[in-house]
Design a protein around this motif. Structure first.
Motif, PDB file in Angstrom:
ATOM      1  N   HIS A   1     -11.695  40.276  38.609  1.00 43.43           N
ATOM      2  CA  HIS A   1     -11.890  38.967  37.970  1.00 43.43           C
ATOM      3  C   HIS A   1     -10.525  38.308  37.769  1.00 43.43           C
ATOM      4  O   HIS A   1     -10.009  38.205  36.657  1.00 43.43           O
ATOM      5  CB  HIS A   1     -12.642  39.121  36.632  1.00 43.43           C
TER       6      HIS A   1
ATOM      7  N   CYS B   1     -10.762  37.708  33.043  1.00 41.92           N
ATOM      8  CA  CYS B   1     -10.204  38.780  32.210  1.00 41.92           C
ATOM      9  C   CYS B   1      -9.292  39.730  32.991  1.00 41.92           C
ATOM     10  O   CYS B   1      -8.700  40.619  32.414  1.00 41.92           O
ATOM     11  CB  CYS B   1     -11.339  39.564  31.574  1.00 41.92           C
TER      12      CYS B   1
ATOM     13  N   CYS C   1     -19.779  39.127  34.648  1.00 39.55           N
ATOM     14  CA  CYS C   1     -18.662  39.959  34.189  1.00 39.55           C
ATOM     15  C   CYS C   1     -18.993  40.509  32.802  1.00 39.55           C
ATOM     16  O   CYS C   1     -19.375  39.753  31.915  1.00 39.55           O
ATOM     17  CB  CYS C   1     -17.376  39.126  34.138  1.00 39.55           C
TER      18      CYS C   1
ATOM     19  N   ILE D   1     -17.129  41.318  30.497  1.00 40.09           N
ATOM     20  CA  ILE D   1     -16.233  40.768  29.485  1.00 40.09           C
ATOM     21  C   ILE D   1     -16.466  39.267  29.301  1.00 40.09           C
ATOM     22  O   ILE D   1     -16.584  38.771  28.196  1.00 40.09           O
ATOM     23  CB  ILE D   1     -14.747  41.016  29.872  1.00 40.09           C
ATOM     24  N   CYS D   2     -16.529  38.532  30.402  1.00 37.12           N
ATOM     25  CA  CYS D   2     -16.524  37.063  30.345  1.00 37.12           C
ATOM     26  C   CYS D   2     -17.905  36.438  30.420  1.00 37.12           C
ATOM     27  O   CYS D   2     -18.061  35.257  30.093  1.00 37.12           O
ATOM     28  CB  CYS D   2     -15.663  36.500  31.470  1.00 37.12           C
TER      29      CYS D   2
HETATM   30 ZN   LIG Z   1     -14.079  38.791  33.351  1.00 40.62          ZN
END
Ligand SMILES: [Zn+2]
Lengths: 190, 88
Positions: free
Chosen positions: B58, B62, B6, B8-9
Motif C-alpha cells: 500500500h 499505510c 486494506c 489498516i486504511c
Molecule cells: Zn493501507
C-alpha cells in the motif's frame, strides 16, 4: 536550528483567483510546529509509551482518528508507526527499539477550506470525502495526483494536507486548478 | 478497477497500491543443496487461471505489505491481510 523554508514560498501569491464573487475555496500553506515520525517493531506499544507520555497522550490511537493534546497532534499511520506535530525535540527518544525521525524539513502543510473544499478534495482523491464519512478529527493517507499524502479533516469544511516538500508544487497546482471554477482565495503563508 | 480492502486504511482504489510478487512461493530450507528447488524459488512461477495469493504494497497509504487473494480470471478480490500476520 536551521530555519524551515516553505517549498511553496515562490509559488504562492496571496489574492483572489478564478470565478468572481465569494471564493468557494481558501488555499494556504501552514508552517508546521515540527513533525516527527516514530517507528518500531513488534514491541512498538511498549517502545512508544515514553514518547506518548512526554506528549501528554495516553494511547497509540486508531488509524482513522487523529489525536490532540496540548500543542500536539498525533496520527497513527501504521501498526508500528506514528506521526506527531509538536515543537518538542523527540531525538532523545531514539533507541534500538524506536526509530525517531525528524520530518520537519520533509513535509509541508497545505490548508484547504471553504464551502466547496470537500468537493475539490473529492475531485483529486479516490476516497469518500462525504461529511458523514470524513468527519472533523479524522484523517486518511492516500494518493493525491499520485503523491502519498496525509489528509486531516480539521473542521466541517476544513482540511490540512501533509505533502512531501519535493512534490508540494505539484499538489498545490492540482488543487489550484481544480478549485479555479469555484473561486479561490489564497492566504498569506502562516 | 480493482478495489482492495486494506486492513489498516479500509477500502481503497488499486491505484494506491503496487503489486509485489507471488505470495504462494516458499523458500527452500537453507541447507537445500539441489539446484532445482532454488531455481524454482527464484525464477519459475505458475500462471494460474483463478484464485492467486499475491503480495501487494500500500505504497500511497499505510505503506504496509499485504497478502491479497485475487482471481486472475474475474479480478474478484478475496481476503486481504497484513503480510506479517499471514506469515505468523
Ligand atoms: Zn493501507
Amino acid at each position: 536550528m536551521v530555519e524551515v523554508r516553505s517549498p511553496l514560498r515562490e509559488r504562492i501569491t496571496p489574492g483572489q483567483f478564478g470565478a468572481p464573487g465569494d471564493a468557494g475555496v481558501v488555499l494556504g500553506n501552514r508552517t508546521l510546529a515540527g513533525l516527527w515520525q516514530i517507528a518500531g517493531w513488534s514491541d512498538f506499544d511498549e517502545a512508544a509509551d515514553p514518547v506518548l507520555q512526554a506528549l501528554g497522550l495516553t494511547a497509540l490511537g486508531s488509524y482513522r482518528q487523529a489525536q490532540q493534546a496540548a500543542g500536539v497532534r498525533a496520527w497513527r499511520t501504521a501498526p508500528d508507526r506514528m506521526l506527531f506535530e509538536t515543537p518538542q525535540d523527540l531525538t532523545p527518544f531514539n533507541s534500538a527499539a524506536l526509530a525517531v525521525l525528524d520530518l520537519g524539513h520533509a513535509r509541508t502543510c497545505i490548508t484547504l477550506s471553504g464551502p466547496i473544499a470537500r468537493d475539490v478534495l473529492a475531485q483529486v482523491i479516490a476516497v469518500d470525502t462525504a461529511p458523514d464519512v470524513l468527519k472533523p478529527g479524522m484523517f486518511l493517507q492516500t494518493g493525491l495526483h499520485s503523491v502519498a499524502v496525509l489528509v486531516h479533516c480539521t473542521g466541517p469544511d476544513a482540511f490540512e494536507i501533509l505533502v512531501p516538500v519535493t512534490w508540494a508544487e505539484s499538489v498545490w497546482d492540482i488543487l489550484f486548478e481544480n478549485a479555479l471554477p469555484y473561486g479561490i482565495a489564497v492566504r498569506e503563508a502562516a | 478497477m480493482i478495489r482492495i480492502n486494506c486492513p489498516i486504511c479500509g477500502l481503497r482504489s488499486e491505484t494506491e497500491f503496487t503489486y509485489g510478487e507471488d505470495a504462494s512461493v516458499t523458500r527452500p530450507a537453507m541447507d537445500e543443496s539441489a539446484a532445482q528447488p532454488w531455481l524454482d524459488y527464484v525464477f519459475n512461477r505458475d500462471n494460474p487461471r483463478g484464485w492467486h495469493r499475491e503480495y501487494w504494497h500500500h505504497a500511497q497509504g499505510c505503506r504496509q505489505w499485504l497478502v491479497l487473494e485475487r482471481n486472475t480470471l474475474t479480478h474478484e478480490i478475496g481476503t486481504c491481510r497484513l503480510a506479517r500476520e499471514d506469515a505468523a
